[in-house]
Design a protein around this motif. Structure first.
Motif, PDB file in Angstrom:
ATOM      1  N   ILE A 161       0.823  -1.219   0.000  1.00 15.37           N
ATOM      2  CA  ILE A 161       0.000   0.000   0.000  1.00 15.37           C
ATOM      3  C   ILE A 161       0.855   1.267   0.000  1.00 15.37           C
ATOM      4  O   ILE A 161       0.785   2.076  -0.925  1.00 15.37           O
ATOM      5  N   GLU A 162       1.665   1.436   1.034  1.00 15.51           N
ATOM      6  CA  GLU A 162       2.465   2.658   1.174  1.00 15.51           C
ATOM      7  C   GLU A 162       3.755   2.552   0.370  1.00 15.51           C
ATOM      8  O   GLU A 162       4.332   1.469   0.257  1.00 15.51           O
ATOM      9  N   ASP A 163       4.207   3.671  -0.148  1.00 17.36           N
ATOM     10  CA  ASP A 163       5.453   3.638  -0.912  1.00 17.36           C
ATOM     11  C   ASP A 163       6.402   4.796  -0.601  1.00 17.36           C
ATOM     12  O   ASP A 163       7.448   4.928  -1.251  1.00 17.36           O
ATOM     13  N   ASP A 164       6.066   5.622   0.389  1.00 15.17           N
ATOM     14  CA  ASP A 164       6.983   6.713   0.719  1.00 15.17           C
ATOM     15  C   ASP A 164       7.115   6.908   2.226  1.00 15.17           C
ATOM     16  O   ASP A 164       7.369   8.001   2.711  1.00 15.17           O
ATOM     17  N   THR A 165       6.966   5.811   2.981  1.00 20.62           N
ATOM     18  CA  THR A 165       7.103   5.883   4.436  1.00 20.62           C
ATOM     19  C   THR A 165       8.463   5.331   4.860  1.00 20.62           C
ATOM     20  O   THR A 165       9.169   4.679   4.079  1.00 20.62           O
ATOM     21  N   VAL A 166       8.807   5.565   6.124  1.00 20.83           N
ATOM     22  CA  VAL A 166      10.065   5.038   6.674  1.00 20.83           C
ATOM     23  C   VAL A 166      10.068   3.513   6.628  1.00 20.83           C
ATOM     24  O   VAL A 166      11.066   2.892   6.261  1.00 20.83           O
ATOM     25  N   ASN A 167       8.943   2.908   7.022  1.00 20.27           N
ATOM     26  CA  ASN A 167       8.844   1.441   7.011  1.00 20.27           C
ATOM     27  C   ASN A 167       9.057   0.868   5.614  1.00 20.27           C
ATOM     28  O   ASN A 167       9.735  -0.157   5.434  1.00 20.27           O
ATOM     29  N   HIS A 168       8.481   1.535   4.614  1.00 20.72           N
ATOM     30  CA  HIS A 168       8.638   1.086   3.232  1.00 20.72           C
ATOM     31  C   HIS A 168      10.112   1.116   2.824  1.00 20.72           C
ATOM     32  O   HIS A 168      10.619   0.158   2.219  1.00 20.72           O
ATOM     33  N   ARG A 169      10.814   2.183   3.166  1.00 16.19           N
ATOM     34  CA  ARG A 169      12.227   2.292   2.783  1.00 16.19           C
ATOM     35  C   ARG A 169      13.082   1.267   3.509  1.00 16.19           C
ATOM     36  O   ARG A 169      13.998   0.670   2.913  1.00 16.19           O
ATOM     37  N   ILE A 170      12.789   1.055   4.798  1.00 15.13           N
ATOM     38  CA  ILE A 170      13.544   0.056   5.563  1.00 15.13           C
ATOM     39  C   ILE A 170      13.347  -1.332   4.965  1.00 15.13           C
ATOM     40  O   ILE A 170      14.310  -2.094   4.762  1.00 15.13           O
ATOM     41  N   ILE A 171      12.100  -1.666   4.662  1.00 15.41           N
ATOM     42  CA  ILE A 171      11.790  -3.009   4.158  1.00 15.41           C
ATOM     43  C   ILE A 171      12.361  -3.219   2.757  1.00 15.41           C
ATOM     44  O   ILE A 171      13.030  -4.222   2.486  1.00 15.41           O
ATOM     45  N   PHE A 172      12.115  -2.275   1.838  1.00  9.75           N
ATOM     46  CA  PHE A 172      12.520  -2.485   0.451  1.00  9.75           C
ATOM     47  C   PHE A 172      14.017  -2.301   0.221  1.00  9.75           C
ATOM     48  O   PHE A 172      14.595  -2.957  -0.649  1.00  9.75           O
ATOM     49  N   ASN A 173      14.642  -1.438   0.980  1.00 10.20           N
ATOM     50  CA  ASN A 173      16.067  -1.172   0.753  1.00 10.20           C
ATOM     51  C   ASN A 173      16.988  -2.058   1.580  1.00 10.20           C
ATOM     52  O   ASN A 173      18.147  -2.255   1.211  1.00 10.20           O
ATOM     53  N   VAL A 174      16.481  -2.578   2.708  1.00  5.06           N
ATOM     54  CA  VAL A 174      17.350  -3.325   3.616  1.00  5.06           C
ATOM     55  C   VAL A 174      16.863  -4.756   3.850  1.00  5.06           C
ATOM     56  O   VAL A 174      17.552  -5.722   3.528  1.00  5.06           O
ATOM     57  N   ARG A 175      15.672  -4.879   4.393  1.00  2.00           N
ATOM     58  CA  ARG A 175      15.246  -6.189   4.902  1.00  2.00           C
ATOM     59  C   ARG A 175      14.750  -7.145   3.822  1.00  2.00           C
ATOM     60  O   ARG A 175      15.037  -8.343   3.877  1.00  2.00           O
ATOM     61  N   LEU A 176      13.999  -6.653   2.857  1.00  2.00           N
ATOM     62  CA  LEU A 176      13.471  -7.545   1.826  1.00  2.00           C
ATOM     63  C   LEU A 176      14.568  -8.200   0.997  1.00  2.00           C
ATOM     64  O   LEU A 176      14.571  -9.435   0.842  1.00  2.00           O
ATOM     65  N   PRO A 177      15.546  -7.449   0.450  1.00  5.22           N
ATOM     66  CA  PRO A 177      16.602  -8.122  -0.318  1.00  5.22           C
ATOM     67  C   PRO A 177      17.423  -9.080   0.532  1.00  5.22           C
ATOM     68  O   PRO A 177      17.786 -10.165   0.072  1.00  5.22           O
ATOM     69  N   ARG A 178      17.695  -8.685   1.775  1.00  2.00           N
ATOM     70  CA  ARG A 178      18.470  -9.566   2.654  1.00  2.00           C
ATOM     71  C   ARG A 178      17.711 -10.862   2.934  1.00  2.00           C
ATOM     72  O   ARG A 178      18.299 -11.953   2.909  1.00  2.00           O
ATOM     73  N   THR A 179      16.414 -10.751   3.189  1.00  2.00           N
ATOM     74  CA  THR A 179      15.607 -11.939   3.459  1.00  2.00           C
ATOM     75  C   THR A 179      15.507 -12.835   2.232  1.00  2.00           C
ATOM     76  O   THR A 179      15.579 -14.067   2.339  1.00  2.00           O
ATOM     77  N   LEU A 180      15.355 -12.240   1.057  1.00  2.00           N
ATOM     78  CA  LEU A 180      15.291 -13.025  -0.175  1.00  2.00           C
ATOM     79  C   LEU A 180      16.613 -13.744  -0.447  1.00  2.00           C
ATOM     80  O   LEU A 180      16.621 -14.905  -0.860  1.00  2.00           O
ATOM     81  N   VAL A 181      17.727 -13.049  -0.197  1.00  2.08           N
ATOM     82  CA  VAL A 181      19.035 -13.691  -0.352  1.00  2.08           C
ATOM     83  C   VAL A 181      19.165 -14.848   0.631  1.00  2.08           C
ATOM     84  O   VAL A 181      19.622 -15.947   0.270  1.00  2.08           O
ATOM     85  N   ALA A 182      18.757 -14.625   1.892  1.00  2.00           N
ATOM     86  CA  ALA A 182      18.825 -15.684   2.900  1.00  2.00           C
ATOM     87  C   ALA A 182      18.010 -16.900   2.474  1.00  2.00           C
ATOM     88  O   ALA A 182      18.483 -18.045   2.551  1.00  2.00           O
TER      89      ALA A 182
END
Length: 333
Positions: A47-68
């Motif tokens: 839903i959201e695309d310009d919040t702090v949570n969105h940036r944390i998830i898409f820039n840090v946690r999502l790629p790391r989790t997918l790599v894991a």
């Protein structure tokens, strides 16, 4: 009728494992220095695309989790292949030298030819394949005995490990982050790492999942497999190449992450049986789950200090390895 019932049960088990994997995925994304609830994770992703949570998830946690997750899949399936080919539950990419071969070539490229870092996956595959072929040749004596393969693998692993240590000693100024690579780490893994990993992982997984019946036949023993019309040596070499590709793709991104290829296939076998038509997908799902959860633990246990995920895996894997060794000795008596 009985076979259909058994197949239905195994499919149901796979669905349960998949559900657990999905829950682990959201736990990995939500947990960290900043806890993000499940509802907020869903909002940030869809839903959201310009919040702090969105940036944390898409820039840090999502790629790391997918790599894991992808690393867990690759190492788990690679271990399942090696255990089947060698008919030994103690076989795993890090134990028999496959990971060490990939790691040595990755180190050579990163230290001596840093401009060609994008060739690390290919170089790691060449190193892993060379290591497995060397092990195969050393174990050959009127055919290949699975126990000789294990012993040759341990020896080659030690030799290649010495090569890695030598590079670290000779080029200390160029091995920043070497500790993380040696034990396996997911710190700072982002989208470029995922983009490097997924094509090779996909190729290895597709090739592997095309031939589960051949590995089922190979598990019956060389004489029976030959009697059923299977070219044993060609099939064994083919699967070793698949295992090398999968292990190398994972090693090129996270380093020498150990014990995933040992723990995961054996656990999957206990859950779903030894039929590789079901064991491969079960191992893949369980591998992704284990690495994602271990990475989450590695981030949280000493928060804000992060430890390499390989340390968590070693704490789990070493006792498991000793347990398998003890059980194997008990069976031989």
């Amino acid at each position: 009728m009985k076979n259909k019932t058994s197949s239905s049960i195994k499919v149901f088990v796979l669905l349960i494992l998949l559900a657990i994997c999905i829950v682990s995925f959201f736990i990995s994304i939500g947990k960290g220095s900043l806890d993000i609830s499940f509802q907020e994770v869903i909002k940030a992703i869809f839903i959201e695309d310009d919040t702090v949570n969105h940036r944390i998830i898409f820039n840090v946690r999502l790629p790391r989790t997918l790599v894991a997750g992808l690393v867990g899949i690759c190492l788990g399936v690679s271990g399942a292949i090696l255990q089947g080919v060698m008919r030994n539950p103690l076989a795993a990419p890090n134990i028999i030298g496959v990971s060490s071969g990939a790691g040595l070539m990755a180190y050579i490229i990163l230290i001596l030819f840093p401009k060609y870092y994008y060739l690390v996956p290919i170089g790691a595959f060449v190193g892993a394949l060379f290591a497995t072929l060397l092990i195969y040749l050393l174990a050959w004596k009127n055919g290949v005995n699975p126990m000789r393969l294990i012993l040759a693998g341990v020896a080659v692993s030690s030799l290649l490990g010495a090569g890695i240590s030598s590079l670290m000693t000779l080029f200390p100024d160029k091995v920043a982050g070497a500790v993380g690579f040696m034990v396996g780490g997911l710190s700072a893994r982002t989208w470029p790492d995922f983009n490097i990993l997924w094509p090779y992982a996909l190729l290895g997984l597709v090739l592997t999942f095309l031939f589960p019946k051949k590995l089922n036949i190979l598990m019956l023993g060389d004489e029976i497999a030959t009697g059923l019309g299977l070219n044993v040596e060609r099939t064994r070499l083919m699967f070793i190449a698949f295992a090398a590709l999968l292990a190398a793709s994972a090693v090129s991104v996270v380093g020498l992450l150990g014990f995933v290829g040992l723990i995961v296939p054996h656990t999957a076998r206990l859950i779903i049986g030894s039929d590789y038509r079901y064991l491969f997908p079960a191992t893949a799902i369980l591998g992704a789950t284990v690495v994602m959860l271990c990475d989450t633990i590695a981030r949280l246990v000493f928060d804000p200090v992060e430890i390499p995920v390989g340390i968590v895996m070693s704490l789990l894997g070493a006792p498991f390895f000793l347990f398998l060794l003890r059980e194997r000795k008990s069976m031989e008596r």
